[in-house]
Structures are given as structure tokens and as C-alpha cells.
Design a protein around this motif. Structure first.
Motif, mmCIF file in Angstrom:
data_model
loop_
_atom_site.group_PDB
_atom_site.id
_atom_site.type_symbol
_atom_site.label_atom_id
_atom_site.label_comp_id
_atom_site.label_asym_id
_atom_site.label_seq_id
_atom_site.Cartn_x
_atom_site.Cartn_y
_atom_site.Cartn_z
ATOM 1 N N MET B 1 65.190 12.469 -31.085
ATOM 2 C CA MET B 1 66.092 13.542 -30.608
ATOM 3 C C MET B 1 65.755 14.800 -31.517
ATOM 4 O O MET B 1 65.776 14.735 -32.800
ATOM 5 C CB MET B 1 67.697 13.281 -30.933
ATOM 6 N N ASN B 2 65.123 15.950 -30.746
ATOM 7 C CA ASN B 2 65.048 16.991 -31.526
ATOM 8 C C ASN B 2 65.844 17.912 -32.061
ATOM 9 O O ASN B 2 67.177 17.843 -31.441
ATOM 10 C CB ASN B 2 63.618 18.062 -30.790
ATOM 11 N N PRO B 3 65.974 18.763 -33.136
ATOM 12 C CA PRO B 3 66.818 19.505 -33.811
ATOM 13 C C PRO B 3 67.536 20.412 -32.878
ATOM 14 O O PRO B 3 68.642 20.476 -32.824
ATOM 15 C CB PRO B 3 66.061 20.018 -34.961
ATOM 16 N N LYS B 4 66.786 20.857 -31.876
ATOM 17 C CA LYS B 4 67.291 21.941 -30.842
ATOM 18 C C LYS B 4 68.421 21.315 -30.077
ATOM 19 O O LYS B 4 69.562 21.724 -29.832
ATOM 20 C CB LYS B 4 66.284 22.595 -30.283
ATOM 21 N N LYS B 5 68.194 20.099 -29.440
ATOM 22 C CA LYS B 5 69.002 19.391 -28.767
ATOM 23 C C LYS B 5 70.355 19.228 -29.488
ATOM 24 O O LYS B 5 71.241 19.297 -28.852
ATOM 25 C CB LYS B 5 68.232 18.143 -28.258
ATOM 26 N N LEU B 6 69.912 18.369 -30.636
ATOM 27 C CA LEU B 6 71.049 17.963 -31.626
ATOM 28 C C LEU B 6 71.860 19.418 -31.759
ATOM 29 O O LEU B 6 73.306 18.930 -31.834
ATOM 30 C CB LEU B 6 70.594 17.580 -32.868
ATOM 31 N N THR B 7 71.333 20.261 -31.931
ATOM 32 C CA THR B 7 72.384 21.434 -32.299
ATOM 33 C C THR B 7 73.111 22.032 -31.041
ATOM 34 O O THR B 7 74.382 22.291 -31.344
ATOM 35 C CB THR B 7 71.548 22.831 -32.629
ATOM 36 N N THR B 8 72.471 21.966 -30.107
ATOM 37 C CA THR B 8 73.092 22.334 -28.664
ATOM 38 C C THR B 8 74.150 21.507 -28.556
ATOM 39 O O THR B 8 75.602 21.874 -28.345
ATOM 40 C CB THR B 8 72.132 21.904 -27.525
ATOM 41 N N MET B 9 74.071 19.952 -28.667
ATOM 42 C CA MET B 9 75.087 19.148 -28.301
ATOM 43 C C MET B 9 76.271 19.244 -29.510
ATOM 44 O O MET B 9 77.400 19.401 -29.270
ATOM 45 C CB MET B 9 74.495 17.686 -28.669
ATOM 46 N N ALA B 10 75.938 19.511 -30.581
ATOM 47 C CA ALA B 10 76.973 19.567 -31.548
ATOM 48 C C ALA B 10 77.748 20.886 -31.377
ATOM 49 O O ALA B 10 79.075 21.079 -31.368
ATOM 50 C CB ALA B 10 76.395 19.881 -32.994
ATOM 51 N N LEU B 11 77.026 21.909 -30.922
ATOM 52 C CA LEU B 11 77.528 23.097 -30.763
ATOM 53 C C LEU B 11 78.852 23.134 -29.270
ATOM 54 O O LEU B 11 79.780 23.378 -29.541
ATOM 55 C CB LEU B 11 76.749 24.301 -30.383
ATOM 56 N N LEU B 12 78.053 22.595 -28.441
ATOM 57 C CA LEU B 12 78.986 22.145 -27.116
ATOM 58 C C LEU B 12 80.266 21.343 -27.436
ATOM 59 O O LEU B 12 81.449 21.481 -27.046
ATOM 60 C CB LEU B 12 78.243 21.443 -26.118
ATOM 61 N N SER B 13 80.006 20.287 -28.390
ATOM 62 C CA SER B 13 80.931 19.301 -28.697
ATOM 63 C C SER B 13 82.195 20.316 -29.410
ATOM 64 O O SER B 13 83.376 20.061 -29.291
ATOM 65 C CB SER B 13 80.764 18.164 -29.779
ATOM 66 N N ALA B 14 81.747 21.256 -30.351
ATOM 67 C CA ALA B 14 82.813 21.805 -31.131
ATOM 68 C C ALA B 14 83.323 22.937 -30.149
ATOM 69 O O ALA B 14 84.638 22.829 -30.322
ATOM 70 C CB ALA B 14 81.825 22.810 -32.114
ATOM 71 N N PHE B 15 82.687 23.616 -29.339
ATOM 72 C CA PHE B 15 83.364 24.379 -28.226
ATOM 73 C C PHE B 15 84.499 23.669 -27.525
ATOM 74 O O PHE B 15 85.512 23.899 -27.349
ATOM 75 C CB PHE B 15 82.427 24.892 -27.201
ATOM 76 N N ALA B 16 84.266 22.385 -27.038
ATOM 77 C CA ALA B 16 84.938 21.542 -26.045
ATOM 78 C C ALA B 16 86.304 21.369 -26.927
ATOM 79 O O ALA B 16 87.173 21.444 -26.386
ATOM 80 C CB ALA B 16 84.494 20.556 -25.787
ATOM 81 N N LEU B 17 86.055 20.922 -28.463
ATOM 82 C CA LEU B 17 87.093 20.590 -29.247
ATOM 83 C C LEU B 17 88.123 21.713 -29.395
ATOM 84 O O LEU B 17 89.330 21.448 -29.324
ATOM 85 C CB LEU B 17 86.310 20.141 -30.663
ATOM 86 N N ILE B 18 87.449 22.928 -29.500
ATOM 87 C CA ILE B 18 88.345 24.013 -29.752
ATOM 88 C C ILE B 18 89.150 24.364 -28.534
ATOM 89 O O ILE B 18 90.259 24.573 -28.614
ATOM 90 C CB ILE B 18 87.481 25.326 -30.175
ATOM 91 N N ILE B 19 88.515 24.478 -27.545
ATOM 92 C CA ILE B 19 88.945 24.714 -26.298
ATOM 93 C C ILE B 19 90.309 23.781 -26.048
ATOM 94 O O ILE B 19 91.383 24.192 -25.746
ATOM 95 C CB ILE B 19 88.105 24.607 -25.003
ATOM 96 N N PHE B 20 89.837 22.644 -26.209
ATOM 97 C CA PHE B 20 90.894 21.141 -25.880
ATOM 98 C C PHE B 20 92.282 21.531 -26.781
ATOM 99 O O PHE B 20 93.410 21.415 -26.475
ATOM 100 C CB PHE B 20 90.297 19.987 -26.152
ATOM 101 N N ILE B 21 91.769 21.857 -28.094
ATOM 102 C CA ILE B 21 93.029 22.022 -29.247
ATOM 103 C C ILE B 21 94.074 23.287 -28.877
ATOM 104 O O ILE B 21 94.917 23.252 -28.856
ATOM 105 C CB ILE B 21 92.535 22.073 -30.534
ATOM 106 N N VAL B 22 93.296 24.307 -28.506
ATOM 107 C CA VAL B 22 93.745 25.542 -28.158
ATOM 108 C C VAL B 22 94.706 25.526 -26.991
ATOM 109 O O VAL B 22 96.132 25.772 -27.006
ATOM 110 C CB VAL B 22 92.919 26.838 -27.929
ATOM 111 N N GLU B 23 94.214 24.780 -25.824
ATOM 112 C CA GLU B 23 95.020 24.361 -24.746
ATOM 113 C C GLU B 23 96.105 23.453 -25.067
ATOM 114 O O GLU B 23 97.311 23.704 -24.479
ATOM 115 C CB GLU B 23 93.960 23.718 -23.522
ATOM 116 N N ALA B 24 95.824 22.509 -25.848
ATOM 117 C CA ALA B 24 97.052 21.764 -26.107
ATOM 118 C C ALA B 24 98.206 22.545 -26.838
ATOM 119 O O ALA B 24 99.295 21.930 -26.720
ATOM 120 C CB ALA B 24 96.553 20.485 -27.190
ATOM 121 N N GLN B 25 98.175 23.456 -27.428
ATOM 122 C CA GLN B 25 99.124 24.315 -27.936
ATOM 123 C C GLN B 25 99.933 25.120 -27.117
ATOM 124 O O GLN B 25 101.125 25.639 -27.408
ATOM 125 C CB GLN B 25 98.621 25.304 -29.094
#
Lengths: 125, 166
Positions: B1-25
Motif C-alpha cells: 500500500m503506498n503512502p498516498k493511499k494510506l494517508t487518504t484512508m487515514a484522513l477519511l477514517s478521521a473525518f468519518a469518526l469526527i462526523i459520527f461523534i459530533v452527530e451523536a452529541q
């Protein structure tokens, strides 16, 4: 055919209207003799005849999953307090028919209003 | 897995996590269990249409596990997991048949299957088939919220493609 946007819109509209219709129809079904049953983990732990309640009262159901305080009045029942974090069961308020049970998912508690078993006999007599 | 893909995936996971937690509040205005907007699904859908199924699957699982560590408990974990998996398997193949203007369809189908998955889990976990009484209203709300999140994803992807072309 399935690729056209119009087809999708029609499919979803029909599905949405059908389910909404179903829900409204379920709300309108009337139960005369109301028996409330409290289930924990699928097991009925308490049965209350809602038609026999004269004075409102409260009691607490305590299980290994948590506590729920239930309030009973003539013909209706609700959860007033719960140890679960989301309190959806409390916010749901009163239920007085068999449409939708009160479900407290974290505490695995379900309160359902059911018909009395011999209602059919009473009607056919 | 190349670093660019890895970064994209990490970024998207972080986005999803933030959206999920904010929505849960935000407290739900409708007191019916299971009804919510499901904005975190925008990220899942975005990943489905721009990354490979395996990568999307990893993002989804990472988000569900982390979200439940930060904002849930063990029972909600199974609801999120079953809903998320149903949603994933119902939508990941849609990118091969849907056009750019039909991404919202995936949002609706995803929301419907997510809710169905959660009802099945609820029925199994509480051993109460009566929870299927919620199916009609959850189908209805799934379609409405699905159109919204689906359209969000559609606009998101079209802007993303414009930015990438520059």
C-alpha cells in the motif's frame, strides 16, 4: 431500465409511501383490553393488566444490564427513568397500543402492549 | 500500500469518526430508536465511489471500532457493525452500475439496508421479534435520510473531481 434515475425515484417513492402507510395503519389499530408485558432478554418478566389500573404507580425493573423505572396509568405505560446512556426509551413517552413497543436496547428491555388472549372468544360470544 | 493511499484512508477514517461523534452529541428530535441522519455514511459512500472495496471496508471497520471506543458502549457496537456491514455489502457494487448523477441512489439503498440490519440485530439481541414493528417507519426514515446523505456525497464527489482535475 434500472439505470434510469426516474425508475429509482419511482421505486423509492412507492417504498416510502407504502411504509408510511403501513406505519399509520398500524397506529390506528385499536386494542380494547390492554395487557402490558415487560420482556428482558426475550423473557417475559412482568405482566400488567392496564385496564385494571386505578391509581397510577411506579416501579423499577432491575436487571444485570441496568435499571428502568416504569410508570403505569390506566390504559398506558411508559419508562420515566433509565440507567441507559441514550434515554431513547424515556423520550419515547407513553405507549397505549400495540403498534410499537418501547425498546431499551442497552438494557435489553422491551415493553409491549398485547391483546388479552381470550379477546377473540369474548367477541364471538 | 503506498503512502498516498494510506494517508487518504487515514484522513477519511478521521473525518468519518469526527462526523459520527459530533452527530451523536445532537439529541434526536424523534424518539424512535434507530432514527438518525447517518452523516458518517457520506464518507463510506465517498470511499466506495473513489477507492477500492477493500479500502472502503477497512475505513468502515476502523471508524466503527474507534467510534464505539470514544462514544458508545458494547451493545451499540453490534448495532453499528451489523448496520455498517449490511450497508457496505448493499452498496459497494453499485459504483459499477450507477452514473455520476445517481450516487444518491447508493445513499438511499445504504440507509435502508443499514436500518434493516440494525432491526435484525435488535431482534436477535433482545430476542423480541416485536421490534420488527419498527420496520415501516425505519424504512421511511431511511429513504428520507438516505436521499439527504446520498445527495451530500454526490455533491462532495463532483467537487472533489473538479479540484483533482486542476
Amino acid at each position: 431500465m434500472i439505470k434510469s434515475t426516474k425508475t429509482w425515484i419511482i421505486i423509492f417513492s412507492v417504498l416510502a409511501l407504502t411504509s408510511l402507510g403501513c406505519w399509520i395503519w398500524m397506529q390506528s389499530v385499536h386494542i380494547d383490553h390492554k395487557i402490558a408485558k415487560i420482556y428482558h432478554n426475550g423473557e417475559c418478566i412482568k405482566t400488567i393488566d392496564l385496564n385494571a389500573v386505578s391509581e397510577p404507580y411506579e416501579f423499577t425493573v432491575e436487571t444485570e444490564h441496568g435499571k428502568n423505572t416504569v410508570r403505569v396509568e390506566f390504559g398506558r405505560i411508559r419508562i420515566v427513568d433509565a440507567s441507559c446512556p441514550d434515554h431513547i426509551c424515556v423520550n419515547q413517552g407513553w405507549i397505549s397500543d400495540g403498534t410499537a413497543p418501547i425498546v431499551c436496547l442497552p438494557n435489553k428491555l422491551v415493553i409491549k402492549i398485547e391483546k388479552q388472549e381470550n379477546e377473540l372468544d369474548a367477541k364471538t360470544q | 500500500m503506498n503512502p498516498k493511499k494510506l494517508t487518504t484512508m487515514a484522513l477519511l477514517s478521521a473525518f468519518a469518526l469526527i462526523i459520527f461523534i459530533v452527530e451523536a452529541q445532537i439529541p434526536s428530535p424523534i424518539a424512535i430508536p434507530g432514527i438518525k441522519l447517518g452523516l458518517a455514511n457520506v464518507i463510506t459512500l465517498f470511499a466506495i465511489f473513489t477507492l477500492t472495496p477493500t479500502e472502503t471496508f477497512i475505513i468502515l471497520i476502523v471508524r466503527i471500532i474507534l467510534a464505539n471506543i470514544f462514544a458508545g458502549q458494547i451493545t451499540t457496537f453490534f448495532y453499528s457493525l451489523s448496520g455498517g456491514l449490511m450497508c457496505f455489502f448493499a452498496t459497494f457494487w453499485l459504483k459499477y452500475i450507477l452514473s455520476q448523477k445517481q450516487i444518491w441512489v447508493a445513499g438511499v439503498l445504504g440507509a435502508i439496508f443499514h436500518n434493516v440490519g440494525q432491526i435484525i440485530t435488535a431482534a436477535v439481541l433482545t430476542r423480541t421479534p416485536a421490534v420488527f414493528a419498527y420496520l415501516p417507519i425505519l424504512l421511511f426514515s431511511g429513504i428520507i435520510t438516505g436521499v439527504f446523505t446520498g445527495l451530500c456525497t454526490q455533491f462532495f464527489i463532483s467537487h472533489y473531481r473538479k479540484i483533482r482535475r486542476r
